[in-house]
Design a protein around this motif. Structure first.
Motif, PDB file in Angstrom:
ATOM      1  N   ILE A  12       0.841  -1.207   0.000  1.00 21.17           N
ATOM      2  CA  ILE A  12       0.000   0.000   0.000  1.00 21.17           C
ATOM      3  C   ILE A  12       0.873   1.252   0.000  1.00 21.17           C
ATOM      4  N   ASN A  13       2.012   1.170   0.676  1.00 24.58           N
ATOM      5  CA  ASN A  13       2.872   2.334   0.844  1.00 24.58           C
ATOM      6  C   ASN A  13       3.496   2.807  -0.468  1.00 24.58           C
ATOM      7  N   LEU A  14       3.953   1.894  -1.314  1.00 23.82           N
ATOM      8  CA  LEU A  14       4.676   2.296  -2.524  1.00 23.82           C
ATOM      9  C   LEU A  14       3.849   3.189  -3.448  1.00 23.82           C
ATOM     10  N   PRO A  15       2.623   2.813  -3.819  1.00 19.11           N
ATOM     11  CA  PRO A  15       1.862   3.745  -4.659  1.00 19.11           C
ATOM     12  C   PRO A  15       1.486   5.031  -3.920  1.00 19.11           C
ATOM     13  N   SER A  16       1.340   4.962  -2.611  1.00 15.31           N
ATOM     14  CA  SER A  16       0.994   6.164  -1.836  1.00 15.31           C
ATOM     15  C   SER A  16       2.117   7.186  -1.885  1.00 15.31           C
ATOM     16  N   VAL A  17       3.356   6.737  -1.642  1.00 13.08           N
ATOM     17  CA  VAL A  17       4.472   7.673  -1.680  1.00 13.08           C
ATOM     18  C   VAL A  17       4.755   8.115  -3.115  1.00 13.08           C
ATOM     19  N   GLY A  18       4.428   7.245  -4.076  1.00 16.55           N
ATOM     20  CA  GLY A  18       4.595   7.600  -5.479  1.00 16.55           C
ATOM     21  C   GLY A  18       3.739   8.793  -5.881  1.00 16.55           C
ATOM     22  N   VAL A  19       2.572   8.913  -5.267  1.00 18.33           N
ATOM     23  CA  VAL A  19       1.692  10.051  -5.542  1.00 18.33           C
ATOM     24  C   VAL A  19       2.400  11.356  -5.186  1.00 18.33           C
TER      25      VAL A  19
END
Length: 198
Positions: free
Chosen positions: A152-159
């Motif tokens: 969940i974290n990877l796409p969140s920080v990617g934003v």
């Protein structure tokens, strides 16, 4: 781990990963200054480093923090000093001259190591392991929580890195980029206030 527990953990991971904090502010600044491609190692270091830390905390490091509260104080001081240094670096990042790249983004290992002095990341991990790890599941439960969090974290920080790239399009001049970096540095320092008042 039940489906309800996984969904609850996913919601918690999304809410805590996508909200402003030291990692996301640094990623936004990196996206604006270096672009998305050069920020990818930083993003991966945040997500995988945080996932690893979540796993290790789930294995019993939480008990160390509870038994020795001074460890938390030491981490808070280290984090505060490191965040102030990073804020200074961001505020003083010179805009690139034509055809030049200014500075370098955080590496994978620097971003992964930063998780250990980032109180928001530590508290996110402790809460996740405390509330969502299946009781009696041992290391497999700790690993499941860490894996769900990292996914969940990877796409969140990617934003946040992507938003930095979009912001750069509006910055245009060196003066605007310097102003943006100063604002990001001040926001990074402001993110220390809840940590120091806790």
């Amino acid at each position: 781990m039940t489906q309800d527990l996984i969904l609850a953990l996913m919601g918690y991971a999304l809410a805590t990963s996508i909200t402003p904090g030291p990692n996301n502010l640094m990623l936004m600044a990196s996206g604006a200054n270096f672009g998305l491609r050069r920020t990818l190692p930083h993003m991966a270091g945040v997500s995988l480093g945080h996932g690893f830390m979540t796993f290790v905390l789930g294995l019993g490091l939480v008990q160390v923090f509870e038994s020795f509260p001074v460890v938390r104080i030491v981490l808070t001081v280290l984090c505060s000093a490191y965040l102030l240094w990073l804020a200074w670096k961001i505020a003083n990042a010179a805009p690139p001259k034509e055809g030049q790249q200014a500075g370098t983004p955080l590496t994978f290992w620097q971003a992964a190591a930063f998780q250990w002095v980032n109180p928001k990341a530590i508290f996110m991990s402790i809460t996740a392991q405390t509330n969502y790890a299946p009781e009696g599941a041992g290391w497999t439960g700790a690993l499941m929580v860490a894996a769900v969090f990292a996914c969940i974290n990877l796409p969140s920080v990617g934003v946040w890195a992507w938003m930095g790239v979009q912001v750069k399009r509006f910055l245009g001049t060196g003066a605007r980029l310097r102003a943006f970096n100063t604002v990001m540095a001040l926001l990074l320092v402001a993110s220390l206030i809840p940590i120091l008042l806790h």
